[in-house]
Design a protein around this motif. Structure first.
Motif, PDB file in Angstrom:
ATOM      1  N   GLU A  60      47.090  44.836  43.819  1.00 32.61           N
ATOM      2  CA  GLU A  60      48.292  45.080  44.592  1.00 32.61           C
ATOM      3  C   GLU A  60      49.228  46.162  43.911  1.00 32.61           C
ATOM      4  O   GLU A  60      49.863  46.951  44.582  1.00 32.61           O
TER       5      GLU A  60
ATOM      6  N   GLU B 276      55.381  55.185  40.592  1.00 31.55           N
ATOM      7  CA  GLU B 276      55.995  54.149  39.552  1.00 31.55           C
ATOM      8  C   GLU B 276      56.916  52.992  40.061  1.00 31.55           C
ATOM      9  O   GLU B 276      56.724  51.973  39.718  1.00 31.55           O
TER      10      GLU B 276
ATOM     11  N   ALA C 256      54.836  50.642  42.110  1.00 35.72           N
ATOM     12  CA  ALA C 256      54.008  49.457  41.443  1.00 35.72           C
ATOM     13  C   ALA C 256      54.928  48.781  40.845  1.00 35.72           C
ATOM     14  O   ALA C 256      54.544  47.540  40.934  1.00 35.72           O
TER      15      ALA C 256
ATOM     16  N   GLN D 264      48.457  48.401  41.954  1.00 41.99           N
ATOM     17  CA  GLN D 264      47.481  49.821  42.075  1.00 41.99           C
ATOM     18  C   GLN D 264      47.572  50.198  43.527  1.00 41.99           C
ATOM     19  O   GLN D 264      47.676  51.435  43.793  1.00 41.99           O
TER      20      GLN D 264
ATOM     21  N   LYS E 159      51.129  51.724  44.246  1.00 40.58           N
ATOM     22  CA  LYS E 159      51.060  53.075  43.726  1.00 40.58           C
ATOM     23  C   LYS E 159      50.623  53.949  44.338  1.00 40.58           C
ATOM     24  O   LYS E 159      50.959  55.091  44.571  1.00 40.58           O
ATOM     25  N   LEU E 160      49.276  53.861  44.768  1.00 39.60           N
ATOM     26  CA  LEU E 160      48.196  54.880  45.660  1.00 39.60           C
ATOM     27  C   LEU E 160      49.007  54.992  46.989  1.00 39.60           C
ATOM     28  O   LEU E 160      49.245  55.995  47.677  1.00 39.60           O
TER      29      LEU E 160
ATOM     30  N   LEU F 208      39.033  49.431  47.500  1.00 42.01           N
ATOM     31  CA  LEU F 208      40.389  48.522  46.882  1.00 42.01           C
ATOM     32  C   LEU F 208      40.630  47.647  48.233  1.00 42.01           C
ATOM     33  O   LEU F 208      40.952  46.650  47.811  1.00 42.01           O
TER      34      LEU F 208
ATOM     35  N   CYS G  20      41.565  54.075  49.900  1.00 43.68           N
ATOM     36  CA  CYS G  20      40.316  53.758  49.080  1.00 43.68           C
ATOM     37  C   CYS G  20      39.617  52.604  49.467  1.00 43.68           C
ATOM     38  O   CYS G  20      40.356  51.295  49.259  1.00 43.68           O
TER      39      CYS G  20
ATOM     40  N   THR H  42      46.068  53.550  50.999  1.00 44.42           N
ATOM     41  CA  THR H  42      45.615  54.324  50.010  1.00 44.42           C
ATOM     42  C   THR H  42      44.485  54.914  50.186  1.00 44.42           C
ATOM     43  O   THR H  42      43.961  55.765  49.155  1.00 44.42           O
TER      44      THR H  42
ATOM     45  N   ALA I 220      46.754  42.808  39.948  1.00 38.17           N
ATOM     46  CA  ALA I 220      46.340  43.928  39.335  1.00 38.17           C
ATOM     47  C   ALA I 220      45.879  44.909  40.472  1.00 38.17           C
ATOM     48  O   ALA I 220      46.044  46.037  40.513  1.00 38.17           O
TER      49      ALA I 220
END
Length: 240
Positions: A91, A194, A197, A93, A96-97, A151, A148, A146, A89
């Protein structure tokens, strides 16, 4: 009160020594740890050693039971699967970022790190501690790309739990390409969010499959031991 900083310093020293031994495999999965012997070896009192053990237990590297002692954690299959659910869940994400916002410098560094990790993985007698350190660094770099911070923090804590399971002898599968980290990095660097991910999801699922195979003997051992800890690996093998 004046002794508090010294105790914290000694506790940190004991923590670093023990964690490295676990990751190197010097203290293998299931190994019972004697606090008294460890304190004597490190030239410390029981207090800082106990604090270091508690910290490692909180991180999932050790486990303790009343009247049984402390040992390097033997995870259950359910724990491993649950760990990888969380890891996927986080990684997926992150991948993708990363593909969407990472800088060119971050992309270049990721490819360089991936090549080093794959090179170490291919060495039969390579430095396991270095491999684990760089492998963790690789995935943390993806998180950093990312931009973030929450995260990043979540992934870093999640990888601490993975360390024990990764310190067993690595399972080599003919289905797993030797340049798997470089392939992953290539998609994250060049692909769409995409595609990144999807590639990370496949990477995590392959890691789960390999980890379950590596740890299958330990799953049986943990079930056989029940509520007690055998005092040596030889005794553990007899129990299993």
């Amino acid at each position: 009160m004046n002794d508090a900083p010294e105790i914290v310093s000694l506790s940190g020293e004991a923590y670093v020594v023990l964690r490295e031994r676990i990751l190197r495999g010097t203290l293998p999965i299931g190994q019972v740890i004697s606090r008294r012997k460890l304190a004597s070896e490190l030239g410390m009192s029981m207090l800082p050693v106990s604090e270091a053990l508690q910290r490692l237990e909180l991180e999932g590297l050790l486990e303790s039971r009343p009247r049984a002692g402390t040992r390097v954690k033997i995870p259950t299959e359910q724990e491993v699967r649950g760990h990888y659910v969380v890891r996927e869940a986080l990684e997926v994400q992150a991948a993708k970022l990363f593909a969407a916002v990472a800088t060119q410098q971050e992309r270049t560094e990721l490819q360089r790190l991936a090549a080093r990790v794959d090179a170490l993985s291919a060495q039969i007698d390579g430095d396991r501690f270095l491999y684990l350190t760089l492998h963790e660094k690789l995935h943390h770099r993806i998180a950093e790309g990312t931009h973030c911070q929450p995260l990043c923090n979540a992934i870093e804590k999640n990888h601490v739990l993975a360390s024990t399971w990764l310190c067993t002898p690595r399972f080599t599968s003919k289905e797993t390409p030797p340049n798997r980290h470089q392939r992953l990095a290539q998609v994250l660097v060049k692909g769409t969010p995409e595609e990144a991910a999807e590639a990370m999801g496949q990477h995590i699922n392959t890691a789960l499959h390999n980890t379950l195979q590596r740890l299958e003997p330990w799953f049986k051992l943990g079930t056989a031991n029940g509520a007690t800890f055998a005092r040596s690996l030889k005794k553990q093998a007899k129990i299993a």
